[in-house]
Enzyme design. Structure first.
Site, short mmCIF file in Angstrom:
data_model
loop_
_atom_site.label_atom_id
_atom_site.label_comp_id
_atom_site.label_asym_id
_atom_site.label_seq_id
_atom_site.Cartn_x
_atom_site.Cartn_y
_atom_site.Cartn_z
N SER A 66 0.84 -1.21 0.00
CA SER A 66 0.00 0.00 0.00
C SER A 66 0.87 1.26 0.00
CB SER A 66 -0.94 0.01 1.21
OG SER A 66 -0.22 -0.18 2.41
N ASN A 111 -2.60 -2.82 12.52
CA ASN A 111 -4.06 -2.81 12.37
C ASN A 111 -4.71 -1.64 13.13
OD1 ASN A 111 -3.46 -5.11 11.04
ND2 ASN A 111 -4.57 -6.52 12.40
N THR A 163 -41.33 22.90 -12.71
CA THR A 163 -41.52 21.50 -12.31
C THR A 163 -41.61 20.72 -13.61
OG1 THR A 163 -43.93 21.61 -12.31
CG2 THR A 163 -42.83 22.17 -10.23
N HIS A 164 -41.07 19.53 -13.61
CA HIS A 164 -41.01 18.72 -14.85
C HIS A 164 -40.28 19.47 -15.96
CE1 HIS A 164 -44.11 16.30 -12.81
NE2 HIS A 164 -44.64 17.47 -12.51
N SER A 200 -14.22 24.72 -29.00
CA SER A 200 -14.35 23.48 -29.76
C SER A 200 -13.21 23.41 -30.76
CB SER A 200 -15.69 23.46 -30.49
OG SER A 200 -15.62 22.62 -31.62
N LYS A 202 -18.14 27.90 -30.63
CA LYS A 202 -18.60 27.21 -29.42
C LYS A 202 -18.00 27.77 -28.13
CE LYS A 202 -21.00 24.14 -28.98
NZ LYS A 202 -20.85 22.72 -29.25
N ASN A 253 -18.20 26.11 -24.53
CA ASN A 253 -18.74 24.89 -23.91
C ASN A 253 -18.55 24.88 -22.39
OD1 ASN A 253 -19.60 23.79 -26.33
ND2 ASN A 253 -17.65 22.76 -26.70
N GLU A 286 -19.85 20.00 -16.97
CA GLU A 286 -20.13 18.62 -17.39
C GLU A 286 -19.24 17.66 -16.61
OE1 GLU A 286 -20.00 18.49 -21.82
OE2 GLU A 286 -20.26 20.65 -21.60
N TYR A 324 -9.63 -7.73 11.58
CA TYR A 324 -8.94 -7.10 10.45
C TYR A 324 -8.73 -8.10 9.33
CZ TYR A 324 -5.61 -4.68 7.53
OH TYR A 324 -5.00 -4.10 6.45
N GLN A 367 -7.38 -2.68 3.36
CA GLN A 367 -6.36 -1.81 2.78
C GLN A 367 -6.92 -1.02 1.59
OE1 GLN A 367 -2.17 -3.07 2.63
NE2 GLN A 367 -2.40 -3.09 0.42
N LYS A 404 -8.34 3.14 1.69
CA LYS A 404 -7.66 4.43 1.59
C LYS A 404 -7.78 5.09 0.23
CE LYS A 404 -4.37 2.36 3.68
NZ LYS A 404 -5.28 1.46 4.43
#
Ligand code: ARG
Length: 466
Positions: free
Chosen positions: A35, A122, A167-168, A289, A295, A297, A302, A329, A334, A337
């Site tokens: 690790s 541990n 709404t919707h 773009s 463009k 963007n 996103e 344990y 491990q 993390k």
């Protein structure tokens, strides 16, 4: 340990924990099980924990004062070596705990070899992760505060900025931009509360649990907790080493906070389209773009949406890791993390950038206002009729007919003539006409939690006091 691999590796550091083996591990086994490549970021906390442990060993007489001092001096030197990039990480060390202890035995010799009494990796690893998370959650809380400040500033500037609420994703009723922004502030306030509560569940001191069954040595757990600033001790040694609920709590809080950022991003992306045209994204936050020169963007937003998928994935991965584990344990743990680190590394820049984005966006308040007037006042008329004594269902039906007639004539409700209003609303036509204003609609929404400027100012004042 006189085998081919050791010879090939030249003068490898002495391994601290393999006296019961004849052979070293295969290098590919070492590489797969290590690790160290990721847990080295716990080194500050590992060293702080070891210093506290060394002090406790001296306090209880398990080592001498001079031996503890040598350990502490060595540990501080190792911290400087790691910070300076001078520390040699050897994959044979498995993890940050053994790497530091191995180096300590090189620097502090016999004294260093006394450090690990009454301790296991541990309980050590849980201590490190808990200390690290407590510090990092404090950073997240600070980032949430900055985001809240920047949202409050936008809300304060737009208490009277009328816009349609949806709404919707259909225009529904008028709200203000401030009220919309306050909705986000409520979401992030809950996140703040959740992170703060998580932090309290993180701050429980596990050292002394040993490998799973504590220790026969006369240690002082309270002294360690006090030195490290933990308000509580774990109460069961088996639970202490196998529990990762605190990590799951944290990742859940991060995932939900990410979901909030993602939903906010989606609103901003919509508002920045030509179709909505409610706002302009700042150049510093927009992308071009490679093909279409015109463009602008919203890649950043996103990716906020996209990276939220990672956060949900981190949560799923951790819970899946935990679900089949026997007590106590197991090395599966491990895997905790990297999920915690990934959640932190993903969430922190999202919060930071979102806080920086809001003050730089410019809103087309006229376009918002125009969109709010359109059809979004039908409920206001129905409520006017209710306040004149009509049952709500009858009012709903009357206004429904009005809406149908206006739509057939290609008009907005506001454009209907007095005659047309009278035909449907009779004597109430005059008062109905006065309700056909988005500003009036907003002003009247005086309920606690409502969008009227008075109520929004009230909530803003409360939030600023917090
Ligand atoms: N590297 C381990 C982890 O991250 C530390 C504890 C290891 N304990 C053990 N018995 N292998 O969880």
């Amino acid at each position: 340990m006189n085998n081919r691999i050791d010879k090939a590796a030249g003068k490898r550091p002495r391994n601290l924990i393999r006296s019961r083996f004849k052979l070293s591990r295969l290098p590919e086994v070492e590489a797969f099980t290590a690790s160290l490549p990721f847990d080295r970021r716990l080194f500050h906390h590992d060293i702080r924990g070891s210093i506290a442990h060394a002090r406790m060993l001296a306090k209880t007489g398990l080592v001498s004062k001079a031996q503890a001092d040598r350990m502490i001096k060595g540990l501080k030197r190792i911290e400087r070596e790691i910070e300076a990039g001078d520390f040699i990480f050897d994959p044979a060390d498995e993890d940050i705990h053994l790497a530091i202890e191995r180096r300590l035995t090189e620097i502090a010799g016999a004294a260093g070899a006394r450090l690990h009494a009454a301790r296991s990796r541990n309980d050590q690893v849980v201590l490190d992760l808990r200390m690290y998370l407590a510090d990092e959650i404090a950073v997240v809380l600070g980032l949430l505060d900055r985001l809240k400040d920047s949202l409050i500033a936008v809300a304060e500037a737009h208490v009277e900025t009328v816009m349609p609420g949806y709404t919707h994703l259909q225009r529904a009723q008028p709200v203000s931009l401030a009220h919309h922004v306050l909705a986000y502030i409520e979401m992030f306030s809950r996140d703040r509360e959740r992170f703060a509560q998580t932090r309290e569940r993180v701050r429980v001191m596990p050292l002394g649990a040993g490998a799973l069954a504590a220790t026969t040595l006369p240690i002082d757990r309270r002294a360690v907790a006090q030195e490290l600033g933990f308000p509580r001790l774990t109460e069961n040694s088996m639970d202490a080493v196998s529990d990762r609920d605190f990590a799951a709590d944290f990742i859940f809080a991060a995932a939900l906070c990410g979901v909030h950022i993602s939903r906010m991003s989606e609103d901003i992306i919509l508002w920045a389209t030509a179709e909505f045209g409610f706002l302009q994204l700042p150049d510093e936050f927009s992308t071009g773009s490679s093909m279409m020169p015109q463009k602008k963007n919203p890649d950043l937003l996103e990716l906020f949406r996209g990276k939220t998928g990672r956060l949900v994935g981190d949560l799923t991965a951790l819970l899946t890791t935990l679900k089949g584990l026997p007590m106590a344990y197991n090395s599966d743990l491990q895997e905790d993390k990297e999920r915690v680190f990934d959640a932190l590394d993903t969430l922190k820049p999202m919060l930071d950038l979102m806080a920086k984005l809001w003050p730089r966006m410019t809103f087309d308040t006229q376009r918002m206002r125009a969109a709010a007037g359109d059809g979004a006042l039908a409920t206001d008329i129905a409520e006017e009729l209710v306040s004149r004594g009509l049952p709500f269902r009858s009012a709903h039906e009357i206004v429904g007919r009005l809406v149908r007639e206006a739509a057939a004539a290609g008009k907005r409700l506001e454009d209907l003539s007095d005659m047309e209003l009278q035909r449907h609303c009779g004597a109430h036509a005059g008062s109905v006409r006065r309700r056909l204003s988005a500003e009036e609609s907003l002003r009247r929404r005086q309920v606690i939690g409502g969008p009227s400027p008075a109520m929004v100012r009230r909530r803003l004042a409360q939030l600023k006091r917090q």
